[in-house]
Design an enzyme around this catalytic site. Sequence first.
Site, PDB file in Angstrom:
ATOM      1  N   GLY A   1      12.761  22.257  11.469  1.00 27.29           N
ATOM      2  CA  GLY A   1      11.857  22.293  10.392  1.00 27.29           C
ATOM      3  C   GLY A   1      11.986  21.579   9.117  1.00 27.29           C
ATOM      4  O   GLY A   1      11.668  21.941   8.290  1.00 27.29           O
ATOM      5  N   SER A   2      12.995  20.598   9.378  1.00 33.56           N
ATOM      6  CA  SER A   2      13.449  20.299   8.275  1.00 33.56           C
ATOM      7  C   SER A   2      12.386  19.136   7.582  1.00 33.56           C
ATOM      8  O   SER A   2      12.185  19.039   6.429  1.00 33.56           O
ATOM      9  CB  SER A   2      14.705  19.068   8.260  1.00 33.56           C
ATOM     10  OG  SER A   2      14.430  18.181   9.169  1.00 33.56           O
ATOM     11  N   ASN A   3      11.658  18.863   8.402  1.00 32.66           N
ATOM     12  CA  ASN A   3      10.190  17.890   8.010  1.00 32.66           C
ATOM     13  C   ASN A   3       9.178  18.784   7.286  1.00 32.66           C
ATOM     14  O   ASN A   3       8.770  18.651   6.324  1.00 32.66           O
ATOM     15  CB  ASN A   3       9.579  17.012   9.000  1.00 32.66           C
ATOM     16  CG  ASN A   3      10.358  15.750   9.346  1.00 32.66           C
ATOM     17  OD1 ASN A   3      10.511  14.850   8.498  1.00 32.66           O
ATOM     18  ND2 ASN A   3      11.056  15.504  10.465  1.00 32.66           N
TER      19      ASN A   3
ATOM     20  N   LEU B   1       6.912  19.712  20.267  1.00 29.34           N
ATOM     21  CA  LEU B   1       7.285  18.761  21.308  1.00 29.34           C
ATOM     22  C   LEU B   1       6.391  18.990  22.331  1.00 29.34           C
ATOM     23  O   LEU B   1       6.481  18.346  23.318  1.00 29.34           O
ATOM     24  CB  LEU B   1       8.605  19.516  21.767  1.00 29.34           C
ATOM     25  CG  LEU B   1       9.670  19.124  20.904  1.00 29.34           C
ATOM     26  CD1 LEU B   1      11.137  19.856  21.655  1.00 29.34           C
ATOM     27  CD2 LEU B   1       9.923  17.468  20.954  1.00 29.34           C
TER      28      LEU B   1
ATOM     29  N   ASN C   1       1.616  12.498  13.098  1.00 26.22           N
ATOM     30  CA  ASN C   1       2.783  13.063  13.747  1.00 26.22           C
ATOM     31  C   ASN C   1       3.979  12.223  13.154  1.00 26.22           C
ATOM     32  O   ASN C   1       3.658  10.961  12.770  1.00 26.22           O
ATOM     33  CB  ASN C   1       2.777  12.720  15.232  1.00 26.22           C
ATOM     34  CG  ASN C   1       3.940  13.129  16.053  1.00 26.22           C
ATOM     35  OD1 ASN C   1       4.670  14.324  15.703  1.00 26.22           O
ATOM     36  ND2 ASN C   1       4.400  12.096  16.890  1.00 26.22           N
TER      37      ASN C   1
ATOM     38  N   HIS D   1       7.363  10.086  14.236  1.00 31.96           N
ATOM     39  CA  HIS D   1       8.258   9.915  15.389  1.00 31.96           C
ATOM     40  C   HIS D   1       9.580   9.255  14.850  1.00 31.96           C
ATOM     41  O   HIS D   1       9.499   8.339  13.926  1.00 31.96           O
ATOM     42  CB  HIS D   1       7.464   8.889  16.566  1.00 31.96           C
ATOM     43  CG  HIS D   1       8.330   8.458  17.573  1.00 31.96           C
ATOM     44  ND1 HIS D   1       8.237   9.447  18.788  1.00 31.96           N
ATOM     45  CD2 HIS D   1       9.055   7.571  17.776  1.00 31.96           C
ATOM     46  CE1 HIS D   1       9.143   8.899  19.581  1.00 31.96           C
ATOM     47  NE2 HIS D   1       9.516   7.754  19.243  1.00 31.96           N
TER      48      HIS D   1
ATOM     49  N   ASP E   1       1.857   8.905  21.297  1.00 29.20           N
ATOM     50  CA  ASP E   1       2.604   8.017  20.326  1.00 29.20           C
ATOM     51  C   ASP E   1       2.058   6.651  20.177  1.00 29.20           C
ATOM     52  O   ASP E   1       2.589   5.514  20.264  1.00 29.20           O
ATOM     53  CB  ASP E   1       4.046   7.831  21.171  1.00 29.20           C
ATOM     54  CG  ASP E   1       5.149   8.653  20.800  1.00 29.20           C
ATOM     55  OD1 ASP E   1       4.513   9.626  20.084  1.00 29.20           O
ATOM     56  OD2 ASP E   1       6.077   8.769  21.344  1.00 29.20           O
TER      57      ASP E   1
ATOM     58  N   GLU F   1      12.795  10.106   7.134  1.00 30.99           N
ATOM     59  CA  GLU F   1      11.545  11.027   7.417  1.00 30.99           C
ATOM     60  C   GLU F   1      11.235  11.910   6.716  1.00 30.99           C
ATOM     61  O   GLU F   1       9.892  11.984   6.186  1.00 30.99           O
ATOM     62  CB  GLU F   1      12.078  11.794   8.908  1.00 30.99           C
ATOM     63  CG  GLU F   1      12.302  11.152   9.981  1.00 30.99           C
ATOM     64  CD  GLU F   1      12.447  11.911  11.195  1.00 30.99           C
ATOM     65  OE1 GLU F   1      11.758  12.976  11.474  1.00 30.99           O
ATOM     66  OE2 GLU F   1      13.138  11.681  12.187  1.00 30.99           O
TER      67      GLU F   1
END
Length: 199
Positions: free
Chosen positions: A15-17, A93, A110, A112, A153, A182
């Site tokens: 969960g760093s984003n 995921l 999203n 990526h 994607d 990111e």
Amino acid sequence: MSRKARLAVLVSGGGSNLQAIIDACQQNNLNAEVAVVVSNRDKIYALERAKKHNIETIVALPKDFPDKTIYSQYIADELKKRNIDLVCLAGYLLKLEPNFVRSFKGRIINIHPALLPKFGGDGMYGHFVHEAVLKAKEKESGPTVHFVDEVYDNGEIILQAKVPVLPNDTPDTLAKRVLEQEHKIYPEAIKIVLSKLGF
Ligand code: GRF
């Protein structure tokens, strides 16, 4: 619109984003709040991050649902109940089923960890992405934020950032360099999308 946009962030890992998004909201860089965090796994650090900020969490384990469509519908219904404006996948995921994508059409994004359209698609997640970039001897890599449609994607690209691939890189060192970017571009991309949605 003067009200804050209500974000749902879907996670499967550290969960760093998610943290970068929470921070951007708290610093008023985004006219938004994280209204709910949804996870397909329990005991992941992303859930701890949400709890620290008093953000509601929903843990929905696929094994508790008869099939993927019913699972996706459950999440869509929970998000609808909470009047979510934008769904942000952040290290999530699982592939969302078409019924979910239809429920939030044009309002799912999203991140990526490679420069799409290269190095995307089935099986391209986590360290597999960075391994493939190194194997292909790419000179640069970097994250992509894109809209989610029914093809993996594949949706329209919102923002990318580039980092160099260095001669001694391992998948881990490259992943770290990409991840730093990111955290910068995800909040920026959310801002772009929210402004298109009228926030
Ligand atoms: C990131 O590399 C992201 O690009 C990918 O999954 C990773 C999630 O990291 N989709 P975190 O859980 O946000 O730390």
